[in-house]
Scaffold this motif. Structure first.
Motif, PDB file in Angstrom:
ATOM      1  N   VAL A   1       0.851  -1.200   0.000  1.00 44.40           N
ATOM      2  CA  VAL A   1       0.000   0.000   0.000  1.00 44.40           C
ATOM      3  C   VAL A   1       0.884   1.247   0.000  1.00 44.40           C
ATOM      4  CG1 VAL A   1      -1.906  -1.081   1.293  1.00 44.40           C
ATOM      5  CG2 VAL A   1      -0.111   0.156   2.545  1.00 44.40           C
ATOM      6  N   TYR A   2       0.282   2.347  -0.399  1.00 46.51           N
ATOM      7  CA  TYR A   2       0.900   3.654  -0.227  1.00 46.51           C
ATOM      8  C   TYR A   2       0.428   4.240   1.108  1.00 46.51           C
ATOM      9  CZ  TYR A   2       2.113   4.124  -5.234  1.00 46.51           C
ATOM     10  OH  TYR A   2       2.648   3.993  -6.489  1.00 46.51           O
ATOM     11  N   PHE A   3       1.261   5.067   1.684  1.00 45.60           N
ATOM     12  CA  PHE A   3       0.869   5.754   2.919  1.00 45.60           C
ATOM     13  C   PHE A   3       0.886   7.258   2.660  1.00 45.60           C
ATOM     14  CE2 PHE A   3       1.225   7.024   7.434  1.00 45.60           C
ATOM     15  CZ  PHE A   3       0.329   6.132   8.016  1.00 45.60           C
ATOM     16  N   PHE A   4      -0.260   7.921   2.938  1.00 54.13           N
ATOM     17  CA  PHE A   4      -0.303   9.388   2.819  1.00 54.13           C
ATOM     18  C   PHE A   4      -0.232   9.943   4.239  1.00 54.13           C
ATOM     19  CE2 PHE A   4      -2.319  13.527   2.608  1.00 54.13           C
ATOM     20  CZ  PHE A   4      -1.731  14.076   1.478  1.00 54.13           C
ATOM     21  N   GLY A   5       0.889  10.537   4.592  1.00 54.17           N
ATOM     22  CA  GLY A   5       1.152  10.864   6.000  1.00 54.17           C
ATOM     23  C   GLY A   5       0.379  12.027   6.575  1.00 54.17           C
TER      24      GLY A   5
ATOM     25  N   VAL B   1       2.102  -6.473   5.090  1.00 53.55           N
ATOM     26  CA  VAL B   1       1.838  -5.636   3.912  1.00 53.55           C
ATOM     27  C   VAL B   1       2.983  -4.640   3.769  1.00 53.55           C
ATOM     28  CG1 VAL B   1       0.259  -3.958   2.879  1.00 53.55           C
ATOM     29  CG2 VAL B   1      -0.649  -5.868   4.225  1.00 53.55           C
ATOM     30  N   GLU B   2       3.526  -4.549   2.581  1.00 58.82           N
ATOM     31  CA  GLU B   2       4.596  -3.576   2.331  1.00 58.82           C
ATOM     32  C   GLU B   2       4.020  -2.165   2.269  1.00 58.82           C
ATOM     33  OE1 GLU B   2       7.796  -2.452  -1.154  1.00 58.82           O
ATOM     34  OE2 GLU B   2       6.832  -4.424  -1.250  1.00 58.82           O
ATOM     35  N   VAL B   3       4.718  -1.208   2.890  1.00 57.47           N
ATOM     36  CA  VAL B   3       4.217   0.175   2.902  1.00 57.47           C
ATOM     37  C   VAL B   3       5.209   1.090   2.190  1.00 57.47           C
ATOM     38  CG1 VAL B   3       3.491   2.125   4.331  1.00 57.47           C
ATOM     39  CG2 VAL B   3       3.038  -0.213   5.103  1.00 57.47           C
ATOM     40  N   ILE B   4       4.692   1.879   1.256  1.00 55.19           N
ATOM     41  CA  ILE B   4       5.543   2.833   0.531  1.00 55.19           C
ATOM     42  C   ILE B   4       5.109   4.250   0.887  1.00 55.19           C
ATOM     43  CG2 ILE B   4       6.308   3.601  -1.749  1.00 55.19           C
ATOM     44  CD1 ILE B   4       5.076   0.703  -2.587  1.00 55.19           C
ATOM     45  N   PHE B   5       6.102   5.061   1.246  1.00 58.37           N
ATOM     46  CA  PHE B   5       5.814   6.457   1.589  1.00 58.37           C
ATOM     47  C   PHE B   5       6.462   7.340   0.526  1.00 58.37           C
ATOM     48  CE2 PHE B   5       6.693  10.540   3.521  1.00 58.37           C
ATOM     49  CZ  PHE B   5       5.576  10.797   4.295  1.00 58.37           C
ATOM     50  N   PRO B   6       5.707   7.747  -0.500  1.00 62.88           N
ATOM     51  CA  PRO B   6       6.323   8.564  -1.566  1.00 62.88           C
ATOM     52  C   PRO B   6       6.795   9.910  -1.016  1.00 62.88           C
ATOM     53  CG  PRO B   6       4.206   7.662  -2.254  1.00 62.88           C
ATOM     54  CD  PRO B   6       4.309   7.439  -0.784  1.00 62.88           C
ATOM     55  N   GLN B   7       8.007  10.245  -1.321  1.00 64.97           N
ATOM     56  CA  GLN B   7       8.613  11.456  -0.747  1.00 64.97           C
ATOM     57  C   GLN B   7       8.045  12.756  -1.319  1.00 64.97           C
ATOM     58  OE1 GLN B   7      11.200  12.292   1.624  1.00 64.97           O
ATOM     59  NE2 GLN B   7      10.700  10.279   2.464  1.00 64.97           N
ATOM     60  N   ASN B   8       7.335  12.665  -2.453  1.00 63.91           N
ATOM     61  CA  ASN B   8       6.836  13.906  -3.062  1.00 63.91           C
ATOM     62  C   ASN B   8       5.487  14.367  -2.509  1.00 63.91           C
ATOM     63  OD1 ASN B   8       9.079  14.334  -4.539  1.00 63.91           O
ATOM     64  ND2 ASN B   8       8.236  13.596  -6.487  1.00 63.91           N
ATOM     65  N   GLN B   9       4.907  13.605  -1.595  1.00 60.68           N
ATOM     66  CA  GLN B   9       3.610  14.017  -1.026  1.00 60.68           C
ATOM     67  C   GLN B   9       3.805  15.205  -0.083  1.00 60.68           C
ATOM     68  OE1 GLN B   9       2.142  11.438   2.306  1.00 60.68           O
ATOM     69  NE2 GLN B   9       3.659  10.008   1.499  1.00 60.68           N
ATOM     70  N   THR B  10       2.772  16.061  -0.004  1.00 66.27           N
ATOM     71  CA  THR B  10       2.865  17.219   0.904  1.00 66.27           C
ATOM     72  C   THR B  10       1.602  17.317   1.761  1.00 66.27           C
ATOM     73  OG1 THR B  10       1.978  18.780  -0.744  1.00 66.27           O
ATOM     74  CG2 THR B  10       4.370  18.507  -0.678  1.00 66.27           C
ATOM     75  N   CYS B  11       0.533  17.894   1.184  1.00 68.72           N
ATOM     76  CA  CYS B  11      -0.710  18.128   1.926  1.00 68.72           C
ATOM     77  C   CYS B  11      -1.852  17.837   0.965  1.00 68.72           C
ATOM     78  CB  CYS B  11      -0.756  19.589   2.392  1.00 68.72           C
ATOM     79  SG  CYS B  11      -2.384  20.175   2.930  1.00 68.72           S
ATOM     80  N   CYS B  12      -2.999  17.414   1.499  1.00 74.69           N
ATOM     81  CA  CYS B  12      -4.121  17.062   0.627  1.00 74.69           C
ATOM     82  C   CYS B  12      -4.770  18.278  -0.029  1.00 74.69           C
ATOM     83  CB  CYS B  12      -5.168  16.271   1.415  1.00 74.69           C
ATOM     84  SG  CYS B  12      -5.971  17.236   2.737  1.00 74.69           S
ATOM     85  N   GLY B  13      -4.501  19.472   0.498  1.00 76.24           N
ATOM     86  CA  GLY B  13      -5.068  20.691  -0.086  1.00 76.24           C
ATOM     87  C   GLY B  13      -6.318  21.191   0.605  1.00 76.24           C
ATOM     88  N   GLN B  14      -6.748  20.471   1.633  1.00 75.60           N
ATOM     89  CA  GLN B  14      -8.000  20.833   2.296  1.00 75.60           C
ATOM     90  C   GLN B  14      -8.044  22.270   2.847  1.00 75.60           C
ATOM     91  OE1 GLN B  14     -11.214  19.058   5.441  1.00 75.60           O
ATOM     92  NE2 GLN B  14      -9.152  18.334   5.654  1.00 75.60           N
ATOM     93  N   PRO B  15      -6.947  22.787   3.438  1.00 81.83           N
ATOM     94  CA  PRO B  15      -7.036  24.150   3.977  1.00 81.83           C
ATOM     95  C   PRO B  15      -7.491  25.171   2.916  1.00 81.83           C
ATOM     96  CG  PRO B  15      -5.056  23.090   4.776  1.00 81.83           C
ATOM     97  CD  PRO B  15      -5.656  22.162   3.749  1.00 81.83           C
ATOM     98  N   ALA B  16      -6.932  25.067   1.710  1.00 78.21           N
ATOM     99  CA  ALA B  16      -7.311  26.013   0.653  1.00 78.21           C
ATOM    100  C   ALA B  16      -8.729  25.729   0.152  1.00 78.21           C
ATOM    101  CB  ALA B  16      -6.317  25.943  -0.504  1.00 78.21           C
ATOM    102  N   TRP B  17      -9.062  24.457   0.011  1.00 78.17           N
ATOM    103  CA  TRP B  17     -10.407  24.052  -0.459  1.00 78.17           C
ATOM    104  C   TRP B  17     -11.472  24.599   0.481  1.00 78.17           C
ATOM    105  CZ3 TRP B  17     -13.849  22.259  -3.799  1.00 78.17           C
ATOM    106  CH2 TRP B  17     -14.944  21.503  -3.376  1.00 78.17           C
ATOM    107  N   ASN B  18     -11.262  24.472   1.787  1.00 79.16           N
ATOM    108  CA  ASN B  18     -12.260  24.945   2.750  1.00 79.16           C
ATOM    109  C   ASN B  18     -12.236  26.451   2.944  1.00 79.16           C
ATOM    110  OD1 ASN B  18     -13.454  22.528   3.198  1.00 79.16           O
ATOM    111  ND2 ASN B  18     -12.402  22.083   5.118  1.00 79.16           N
ATOM    112  N   SER B  19     -11.242  27.111   2.351  1.00 80.40           N
ATOM    113  CA  SER B  19     -11.201  28.567   2.448  1.00 80.40           C
ATOM    114  C   SER B  19     -11.702  29.221   1.169  1.00 80.40           C
ATOM    115  CB  SER B  19      -9.764  29.026   2.725  1.00 80.40           C
ATOM    116  OG  SER B  19      -9.349  28.497   3.960  1.00 80.40           O
ATOM    117  N   GLY B  20     -12.108  28.408   0.205  1.00 73.64           N
ATOM    118  CA  GLY B  20     -12.664  28.950  -1.026  1.00 73.64           C
ATOM    119  C   GLY B  20     -11.634  29.174  -2.122  1.00 73.64           C
ATOM    120  N   TYR B  21     -10.362  28.851  -1.848  1.00 70.54           N
ATOM    121  CA  TYR B  21      -9.306  29.070  -2.853  1.00 70.54           C
ATOM    122  C   TYR B  21      -9.126  27.789  -3.675  1.00 70.54           C
ATOM    123  CZ  TYR B  21      -8.509  33.623  -0.955  1.00 70.54           C
ATOM    124  OH  TYR B  21      -8.681  34.935  -0.584  1.00 70.54           O
ATOM    125  N   ARG B  22     -10.042  27.608  -4.614  1.00 73.25           N
ATOM    126  CA  ARG B  22     -10.126  26.329  -5.320  1.00 73.25           C
ATOM    127  C   ARG B  22      -8.989  26.108  -6.301  1.00 73.25           C
ATOM    128  NH1 ARG B  22     -16.616  25.014  -6.011  1.00 73.25           N
ATOM    129  NH2 ARG B  22     -16.958  24.865  -3.755  1.00 73.25           N
TER     130      ARG B  22
END
Lengths: 255, 472
Positions: free
Chosen positions: A14-18, A42-63
């Motif tokens: 699986v992938y892990f989104f931290g 189960v093998e776990v992969i943590f891709p190094q390029n992940q950052t944030c899901c974007g929710q703060p901007a989505w919930n602030s109206g900055y789509r």
């Protein structure tokens, strides 16, 4: 928005989104989540390029701003492995709001396929891995706070409870008005600090009233809010992410 | 930005008023509990919610046709139909009817649309007395306050506060804080007025297009009195209250009182289809129906926002809202408070006026979960947060983009750039972890009631790299 009805067989990897909050403030919770999954083979992969899901901007109206971040996340998980997320809130964003965010864009179809691969951590442990935990810790009283997104968007409150109930030395309690929000709400706490403060004060009071030794939650936003207030009040009640708590209780080497 | 200051000031006042806090907490706990007990079978509840949502979606999907059908059927039945685009027009229609009958007293049943019109204020300026006959509304009229809840308008007042108010206004009546006695006193005062008033006014819960029927849900009997005793009855409603068929009413009537107060049925349910007919013993000689738009047809234009108009005004969303419970209805500064008010009122009056309200929510989802017609309130709050800062001005919502703060916009641009560029992000969190000892112990409003969060020495990115988890 629909809750998941069927679950896949145990995958090989699986992938892990931290999540960004865990990355910055509670990395041990992320690591504990990874270790819980790996212990089940189960093998776990943590891709190094992940950052944030974007929710703060989505919930602030900055789509547009949220979409740029979301696009970058989708690119980090190229293979069709499940993506496990140790947060009801971020999982809710990835699973339910990505298809809304990409509605009417060329990436809409990709976002649907991506969102279908999202599992909240406790949901994944219970429903997919069918994990069986054996408690090696001392008797303890634990108050559970299920985040609003875990409860309502992801429908995984039962999975949180089921995991804690597997631990024989853990007495599980839930506070009065357990379904009420703790008052974090992301940028809400910044835009409306007085209302947020009134909410966390009451939530903390109810949690302390349970007489629990430890507060457990599956979301670091709630934890940061509630334990921040408990610390300010100099209460003895300590907070722990459910992944850290489960790992500590079931890992003989560490206890 | 004027509205923002007002909202924050009003919310702060309520937060620091222990009486307000405890009145709302006590009342909302009670209403939540009553609703829960009235829906013991969750499958039945979900089926009923689906059915009721379907009824409202169907009605809104053919709103113009149904309104024309409603007008035709009402007219055939002898009900006079009036159209008002603005509250000003609606007020003038009511005034004209009053003047035609030389009426100087209007007795009113509970109507949130009349609150929206500020009808009492308007008529009083024209020398006409308005008298609220719903007990909660009557208490507020005595106190000179607007409603703080759409179903229980005086819920912000305790029994003792009401008793004190009665003592001030009616010094001749012996003081009592017994609810039954207070109700009896009010009933005694009001009863005479029903016979004196030449015109009665009511709201409308549902208007049935196929039969031209006005449906009115109430508990006190004052609604029936207002609509049957005075020679003239005026019903005021928003254009969205129409449903297609008479058979749409039973499911709605089954879900509305349970969602609102936990009652399986209200004490009174009135169905008004015509003025008094020859040979009938009671009923008014004239019935008027005023259909008010006031921005609703603009909401109708947007295929997502149109869901706002499904609302059947049960108040469950405010009863379950943790923000409403803390600040009460007056803090919103709108006719309709709470989650539904926070999506409806900014659309009606414009985001330039009520642009703050969509942000006054943690998006916890409690409102959407209990809504009997499945309005996705959290999704619509999110949508209006977009509308309030959008730049392209291609939406239908008034005041779109008006809350865009250039500094805030720049912060989000920077935030987005950093989180869309993994190398920059990793560099940023590495620096933050390295310099974490420099972070301030105080972080604005956050640390007023919380200790500051502590950055970890090593990020999860770094821990995962060290464990070799970053590749297959």
């Amino acid at each position: 928005m629909s809750l998941r009805t069927g679950f896949p067989e145990q995958p090989a990897r699986v992938y892990f989104f931290g999540t960004c909050l865990i990355d910055l403030l509670y990395p041990e919770a992320g690591l504990a989540g990874i270790q819980l999954i790996r212990r089940e083979g189960v093998e776990v992969i943590f891709p190094q390029n992940q950052t944030c899901c974007g929710q703060p901007a989505w919930n602030s109206g900055y789509r547009d701003e949220a979409r740029a971040v979301a696009s970058a996340q989708m690119a980090c998980f190229p293979r069709d492995y499940p993506i496990v997320v140790p947060s009801g809130s971020c999982a809710g964003m990835l699973r339910h709001h990505y298809p809304e965010l990409f509605q009417g864009t060329p990436q809409h179809k990709a976002s649907l396929a991506f969102s279908d691969r999202i599992f909240e951590l406790t949901e994944f442990l219970v429903q997919v891995l069918k994990i069986s935990l054996s408690d090696v810790g001392k008797p303890v009283k634990v108050a559970l706070h299920v985040s609003c997104s875990a409860r309502r968007e992801m429908g995984v409150a039962g999975d949180h409870q089921a995991l804690l109930r597997q631990l024989k030395n853990v007495e599980l309690v839930e506070p009065r008005r357990r379904e009420e929000c703790c008052g974090f709400g992301g940028t809400f706490a910044v835009k409306h600090p007085e209302i947020s403060a009134a909410m966390v004060e009451e939530k903390a009071t109810e949690l302390v009233a349970t007489g629990a030794d430890t507060l457990v939650s599956g979301d670091c936003g709630c934890l940061m809010n509630i334990t921040g207030h408990l610390g300010y009040r100099k209460e003895t009640l300590q907070g722990s992410h459910i992944a850290s708590f489960l790992w500590e209780r079931t890992n003989a080497a560490e206890s | 930005m004027q509205q923002r200051v007002e909202f924050h000031a009003r919310a702060d006042r309520a937060l620091h008023n222990p009486q307000i806090r405890s009145n709302f907490r006590y009342a909302m706990d009670g209403l939540i509990d009553k609703r829960k007990r009235s829906f013991p079978d969750l499958d039945e509840l979900n089926r009923l919610r689906l059915r009721c949502a379907e009824i409202r979606v169907n009605a809104l999907s053919k709103l113009p046709e149904l309104l024309e059908q409603l007008e035709a059927c009402c007219t055939k039945n002898g009900i006079q139909v009036h159209w008002a685009e603005t509250v000003g027009e609606a007020n003038r229609i009511v005034l004209d009817i009053m003047n035609r009958h030389n009426a100087k007293l209007l007795i009113k049943g509970k109507s949130m649309v009349s609150e929206e019109m500020e009808l009492n204020h308007y008529l009083e300026q024209q020398g006409i007395e308005c008298l609220e006959s719903d007990l909660g509304e009557y208490i507020l009229q005595l106190a000179g306050e607007p409603p703080s809840h759409i179903v229980a308008p005086a819920i912000h007042k305790s029994r003792q506060q009401v008793a004190q108010l009665f003592k001030e206004k009616f010094p001749d009546i012996p003081y009592s804080d017994d609810v039954d006695r207070l109700t009896r006193n009010a009933r005694h005062i009001l009863r005479r007025k029903f016979y004196e008033a030449p015109v009665g006014l009511s709201g409308v819960n549902f208007a049935v297009a196929e039969t031209g029927t006005i449906c009115l849900v109430e508990n006190e009997g004052n609604g029936r009195m207002c609509t049957t005793i005075p020679p003239v009855h005026i019903a005021v409603t928003g254009i969205e209250k129409v449903v297609e068929k008479l058979s749409d009413i039973p499911p709605l009537l089954s879900i509305l009182p349970r969602s609102a107060t936990g009652q399986h049925i209200t004490t009174y349910f009135n169905m008004i289809t015509s003025p008094r007919k020859p040979g009938e013993k009671d009923g008014p000689d004239e019935v008027h129906l005023v259909l008010l738009d006031n921005g609703r047809s603009r909401i109708y234009e947007d295929q997502e926002l149109i869901a706002t108009l499904r609302c059947i005004r049960c108040g469950a969303c405010m009863n379950h809202c943790p923000v409403y419970t803390r600040i009460g209805g007056h803090a919103y500064g709108t006719t309709i408070p709470g989650p539904i008010g926070s999506i409806l009122e900014p659309q009606k009056a414009g985001l330039d006026r009520y642009g703050d309200l969509p942000t006054a929510s943690t998006l916890c989802g409690a409102c959407g979960e209990v809504c009997p017609v499945r309005i996705p309130i959290p999704a619509l709050l999110n949508r209006l947060r977009f509308e309030r800062v959008r730049q392209d001005h291609t939406g239908v919502t008034r005041g779109q983009g008006s809350q865009r703060d250039p500094w805030e916009a720049r912060i989000w641009k920077g935030w987005s750039w950093m989180h869309a560029n993994p190398a920059i992000y990793r560099l940023g969190i590495g620096l933050a972890a390295g310099l974490r000892w420099m972070l301030p112990k105080r972080l604005g409003a956050w640390t007023r009631v919380r200790s500051a969060p502590r950055l970890a020495a090593k990020s999860l990115h770094k821990l995962a790299r060290e464990k070799g988890l970053d590749h297959e």
